[in-house]
Design a protein around this motif. Structure first.
Motif, PDB file in Angstrom:
ATOM      1  N   LEU A   1      29.068  47.645  49.774  1.00  0.00           N
ATOM      2  CA  LEU A   1      29.821  47.200  50.952  1.00  0.00           C
ATOM      3  C   LEU A   1      30.738  46.035  50.612  1.00  0.00           C
TER       4      LEU A   1
ATOM      5  N   ASN B   1      32.513  44.730  47.909  1.00  0.00           N
ATOM      6  CA  ASN B   1      32.940  44.947  46.524  1.00  0.00           C
ATOM      7  C   ASN B   1      34.445  44.841  46.388  1.00  0.00           C
ATOM      8  N   LEU B   2      35.039  43.964  47.172  1.00  0.00           N
ATOM      9  CA  LEU B   2      36.488  43.806  47.081  1.00  0.00           C
ATOM     10  C   LEU B   2      36.849  43.000  45.839  1.00  0.00           C
ATOM     11  N   TYR B   3      38.063  43.177  45.391  1.00  0.00           N
ATOM     12  CA  TYR B   3      38.651  42.290  44.388  1.00  0.00           C
ATOM     13  C   TYR B   3      37.815  42.108  43.133  1.00  0.00           C
ATOM     14  N   GLY B   4      37.273  43.163  42.620  1.00  0.00           N
ATOM     15  CA  GLY B   4      36.583  43.046  41.338  1.00  0.00           C
ATOM     16  C   GLY B   4      35.390  42.115  41.351  1.00  0.00           C
TER      17      GLY B   4
ATOM     18  N   ARG C   1      32.342  42.568  41.183  1.00  0.00           N
ATOM     19  CA  ARG C   1      31.229  42.839  40.281  1.00  0.00           C
ATOM     20  C   ARG C   1      31.421  42.143  38.938  1.00  0.00           C
TER      21      ARG C   1
ATOM     22  N   GLY D   1      34.025  41.698  51.617  1.00  0.00           N
ATOM     23  CA  GLY D   1      34.348  43.092  51.920  1.00  0.00           C
ATOM     24  C   GLY D   1      35.476  43.152  52.923  1.00  0.00           C
ATOM     25  N   SER D   2      35.900  44.344  53.257  1.00  0.00           N
ATOM     26  CA  SER D   2      36.889  44.473  54.318  1.00  0.00           C
ATOM     27  C   SER D   2      36.173  44.223  55.645  1.00  0.00           C
TER      28      SER D   2
ATOM     29  N   PHE E   1      42.146  33.696  41.871  1.00  0.00           N
ATOM     30  CA  PHE E   1      43.126  34.196  42.832  1.00  0.00           C
ATOM     31  C   PHE E   1      42.488  34.145  44.203  1.00  0.00           C
TER      32      PHE E   1
ATOM     33  N   ASN F   1      42.822  35.108  48.461  1.00  0.00           N
ATOM     34  CA  ASN F   1      43.479  35.985  49.429  1.00  0.00           C
ATOM     35  C   ASN F   1      42.599  36.010  50.664  1.00  0.00           C
TER      36      ASN F   1
ATOM     37  N   HIS G   1      38.452  34.633  43.924  1.00  0.00           N
ATOM     38  CA  HIS G   1      37.929  35.850  43.321  1.00  0.00           C
ATOM     39  C   HIS G   1      38.750  36.052  42.059  1.00  0.00           C
ATOM     40  N   GLY G   2      38.797  37.208  41.574  1.00  0.00           N
ATOM     41  CA  GLY G   2      39.748  37.411  40.492  1.00  0.00           C
ATOM     42  C   GLY G   2      39.178  37.790  39.143  1.00  0.00           C
ATOM     43  N   PRO G   3      37.874  37.902  38.946  1.00  0.00           N
ATOM     44  CA  PRO G   3      36.790  37.185  39.618  1.00  0.00           C
ATOM     45  C   PRO G   3      36.544  35.837  38.958  1.00  0.00           C
TER      46      PRO G   3
ATOM     47  N   ARG H   1      42.198  51.795  46.006  1.00  0.00           N
ATOM     48  CA  ARG H   1      42.511  50.378  46.109  1.00  0.00           C
ATOM     49  C   ARG H   1      43.700  50.066  45.203  1.00  0.00           C
TER      50      ARG H   1
ATOM     51  N   LEU I   1      46.134  44.725  46.349  1.00  0.00           N
ATOM     52  CA  LEU I   1      45.643  44.242  47.633  1.00  0.00           C
ATOM     53  C   LEU I   1      46.433  43.101  48.238  1.00  0.00           C
TER      54      LEU I   1
ATOM     55  N   GLU J   1      44.207  45.282  53.071  1.00  0.00           N
ATOM     56  CA  GLU J   1      43.138  46.090  52.532  1.00  0.00           C
ATOM     57  C   GLU J   1      43.373  47.573  52.768  1.00  0.00           C
TER      58      GLU J   1
ATOM     59  N   ASP K   1      47.760  40.013  42.110  1.00  0.00           N
ATOM     60  CA  ASP K   1      46.329  39.823  41.892  1.00  0.00           C
ATOM     61  C   ASP K   1      45.854  40.874  40.900  1.00  0.00           C
TER      62      ASP K   1
ATOM     63  N   SER L   1      42.790  41.140  39.789  1.00  0.00           N
ATOM     64  CA  SER L   1      41.330  41.260  39.799  1.00  0.00           C
ATOM     65  C   SER L   1      40.881  42.717  39.819  1.00  0.00           C
TER      66      SER L   1
ATOM     67  N   TRP M   1      38.808  44.330  37.111  1.00  0.00           N
ATOM     68  CA  TRP M   1      37.353  44.251  37.039  1.00  0.00           C
ATOM     69  C   TRP M   1      36.695  45.415  37.764  1.00  0.00           C
ATOM     70  N   ASP M   2      37.471  46.172  38.505  1.00  0.00           N
ATOM     71  CA  ASP M   2      36.942  47.384  39.132  1.00  0.00           C
ATOM     72  C   ASP M   2      37.156  48.611  38.258  1.00  0.00           C
TER      73      ASP M   2
END
Lengths: 242, 477
Positions: free
Chosen positions: A12, A14-17, A19, A60-61, A148, A150, A192-194, B149, B152, B157, B375, B377, B380-381
């Protein structure tokens, strides 16, 4: 000795990398021979925060965040207890906002948070977006971290310390020059960015804090961080604070 | 009064087209880029209704392609199909897909007096610009490829992108939709009670592939209608696959154009089943995503009554646009250039890379200008973790571009050994490094604004291979 990393709601939030933060914590343990495993905890699943060594809460969104808030509310007391007991937490963006008292939307609706940290967030007229550099202090030593940001939310701190001071970018609200929040072993940030792979001193600090909490030897052998340092330097130079 | 207004509009149109065309010539003369957006910008400034005036003259229909990945390729395939059927076509082939780029495509085709003689307009349209473009040029057919995605910081989003498109579609009740059945985020857009029917395309079986990146990128784990989790019988890549909601009745719709017997090595092919027949589609380029694009183009082609046999032949000779699996040769060493712009596309590129049977030298160019997404980032995904135990055939990764160092960091944390990570921010030196590397082939991946410079350097050093020759050659990676 085994460090348990808890990735809350990885599907849920998991935005912007996000992980990448978990990957970095695990990798820097592994490279030093510290065994570490990750528990991916989904909505509705059981977790004992006391047994965890590092908890990661991402963003998350809006839709996803709503799905998860209810679930997390049920765990608020257990989480508070673990945090008071020194659980190491990294919360980014939405996860950060959620630990505070509330989030007020543009329409004036109040979405309650977990109230674990003395802070609140108000949605602003436009998103604060861009590369950011922040000066933070760890064990009396100062570091310049980059990332970064946002976010539409403007976060204001009560009786709680910031993570650091904005060198370039917006930070918590674009007004007071502060970024993130810090309470015991809880670290919150809009970067993040991360955050962790790009800023190894912070990652290592979190690993040490986790080891200390368990009463384990916490001195870490240094690693070859030339790539990370180079990436950090490129961004600091670009932002004019290198 | 009305007469004067009409005459005024005509004069404005004349000047808008004139200056637009002048900009086309000027940018060609000065060799400033490809001049694919600026003329439209100039014309729209002079006469805001210029696109409406030009697009209104299309005789048989306007076809728009939107979605995250595969827009350029799908749109070029559709334009090729329409031209092949003997129709005059306006198309923004170079991928300039904002309102300015769409307008430029029409200006290039218009006479000085603002007359456009064409049967079909084939337009690739940026997801965020889709509502605005639709307000000027009403599409008769809308093809939606997929939602991943992407960049962003520009769009907010993914959810809001889909919301934009949904509300734009509600204003086009008679447009026919061509939707990817395998992507739940796309398939959900067929609202009940629409006048215009939706045609679904997709693959009716799981593609067997030796390697696979992208196990981590799953945008849609939850039902868009009720929020319960989606159950997948299998995934193709990203969130594309065969899904059904565990709670409500939402599930992968049955595809009207369904690909089976899929094969993605040495070019790619599948058997397309459609109402009233079946036909084999061959592509000179590999990659499952290209096969998806071909199936979308085929489905759109059926709607404009193109002959299946004819379409199959046209697709077989399809030449990729810049950076869509373009193939070069440097002193006999094949070099493949591919655009990467989001996790799903990057994972597909990695999968192709891992299917290599010989030694490879790899270049990854990451820029963070506005068109790339500021961005980065999203790196990383991308599932670089698949490289951890499978980098044996890859000699090194040259990381370049404005964010070369950070790309290096990403590979390091994915488990690629440090001695295989080369950071060289200067593009020229980086390209030379992979071309002269010890591998039997080179593989170059670049984000949008890094793509053109890398292509230019490659073109200076290499010979470009003609695509239909490539079809007969064993695939490089």
């Amino acid at each position: 000795m085994l460090l348990r990393v808890c990735h809350l709601y990885p599907d849920l939030l998991n935005l912007y990398g996000d992980r990448g933060n978990v990957l970095a914590f695990l990798a820097r343990c592994r490279w030093r021979g510290i065994p570490a495993i990750v528990h991916r905890v989904q909505k509705g699943e059981q977790v004992n925060f006391q047994e965890m060594d590092f908890l990661f809460l991402g963003g998350g969104s809006d839709r996803e965040q709503n799905l998860m808030t209810k679930d997390l509310m049920r765990r608020a007391d257990a989480l508070r207890e673990a945090i008071e007991g020194g659980l190491v937490v990294l919360a980014i963006c939405g996860g950060y906002q959620l630990l505070g008292h509330y989030y007020r939307t543009r329409e004036g609706q109040i979405i309650p948070g977990l109230g674990l940290l003395d802070l609140f967030t108000v949605a602003g007229p436009r998103r604060l977006i861009g590369n950011i550099a922040v000066e933070i202090e760890l064990d009396g030593k100062s570091w310049r971290i980059t990332g970064f940001e946002n976010h539409a939310g403007r976060t204001y701190l009560g009786q709680i310390a910031p993570l650091g001071r904005v060198l370039a970018g917006h930070g918590n609200n674009g007004e007071d020059g502060l970024e993130g929040a810090r309470y015991k072993n809880v670290f919150c940030s809009y970067l993040h960015g991360p955050l962790l792979p790009k800023n190894p001193p912070l990652t290592d600090y979190l690993i040490q804090a986790a080891l200390k909490r368990r009463g384990l030897p916490f001195s870490l052998e240094p690693l070859d961080d030339r790539l990370e340092t180079a990436a950090n330097q490129v961004m600091l130079r670009r932002l004019g604070v290198g | 009064m009305r007469g004067i207004k009409k005459a005024g509009a005509k004069i404005l149109l004349f000047f808008a087209v004139l200056l637009g065309k002048a900009t086309v010539w000027l940018s060609r003369l000065l060799a400033k880029g490809k001049g694919s957006s600026l003329p439209g910008l100039v014309a729209l400034r002079i006469y805001p209704d210029v696109l409406k005036a030009l697009a209104g003259q299309v005789r048989r229909g306007t076809i728009m392609v939107t979605g995250t990945n595969g827009k350029t390729t799908t749109n070029n395939m559709i334009a090729r199909i329409a031209s092949g059927a003997g129709c005059a076509v306006v198309a923004n082939r170079e991928g300039a897909n904002l309102i300015t780029g769409v307008t430029t495509a029409f200006i290039k085709k218009a006479t000085l007096f603002g007359k456009v003689s064409c049967d079909y307009a084939c337009l690739e349209v940026d997801e965020a610009s889709f509502p605005a473009v639709c307000a000027h040029a009403r599409p008769d057919i809308v093809v939606i490829t997929n939602f991943f995605r992407d960049q962003l910081d520009r769009y907010g989003e993914l959810d809001s992108t889909i919301k934009f498109i949904r509300s734009a579609l509600e204003k086009l009740p008679s447009a026919k939709l061509v939707l990817n059945a395998d992507d739940p985020l796309v398939a959900q857009l067929k609202a009940p009670g629409r006048e215009g029917a939706a045609v679904f395309y997709g693959f009716g079986e799981r593609v067997r592939r030796p390697a696979g990146a992208g196990r981590e990128v799953k945008e849609a784990r939850f039902c868009p209608f009720c929020g319960f989790s989606l159950h997948y019988q299998y995934y193709q890549y990203g969130q594309l696959g065969n899904y059904r909601c565990t709670h409500c009745s939402f599930r992968r719709p049955k595809a009207d154009v369904e690909g089976v017997r899929i094969q993605v090595e040495e070019g790619s092919s599948c058997l397309a089943l459609f109402p009233g027949g079946k036909i084999t589609l061959h592509l000179p380029v590999g990659g499952l995503y290209n096969l998806y694009n071909a199936l979308a183009a085929f489905a759109a082609g059926l709607l404009i009554k193109a002959e299946p046999q004819e379409m199959s032949m046209l697709l077989q000779d399809y030449a990729p646009a810049t950076g869509r699996m373009e193939r070069y040769h440097y002193l006999g060493k094949p070099a493949l250039l591919n655009l990467v712009k989001n996790p799903a596309g990057f994972n597909e590129s990695l999968t192709v890379l891992l299917e290599a049977k010989n030694q490879l030298d790899v270049l990854i160019a990451i820029n963070d200008n506005a068109a790339d997404g500021r961005d980065i980032s999203w790196l990383w995904d991308v599932d670089f973790e698949v490289l951890e135990d499978r980098h044996r055939l890859i000699n090194f990764f040259v990381c370049t571009g404005q964010r070369a160092e950070e790309m290096g960091v990403r590979l390091k944390y994915a488990g690629v050994p440090l001695d295989k990570i080369v950071v060289e921010p200067r593009l020229k030196a980086a390209v030379d490094r992979v071309l002269c590397g010890p591998g039997q082939s080179a593989y170059l991946l670049a984000t949008y604004t890094a793509l053109w410079p890398v292509e230019k350097i490659l073109a200076g050093r290499c010979q470009k291979e003609r695509t239909h020759a490539a079809a007969r050659m064993p695939s490089v990676p």
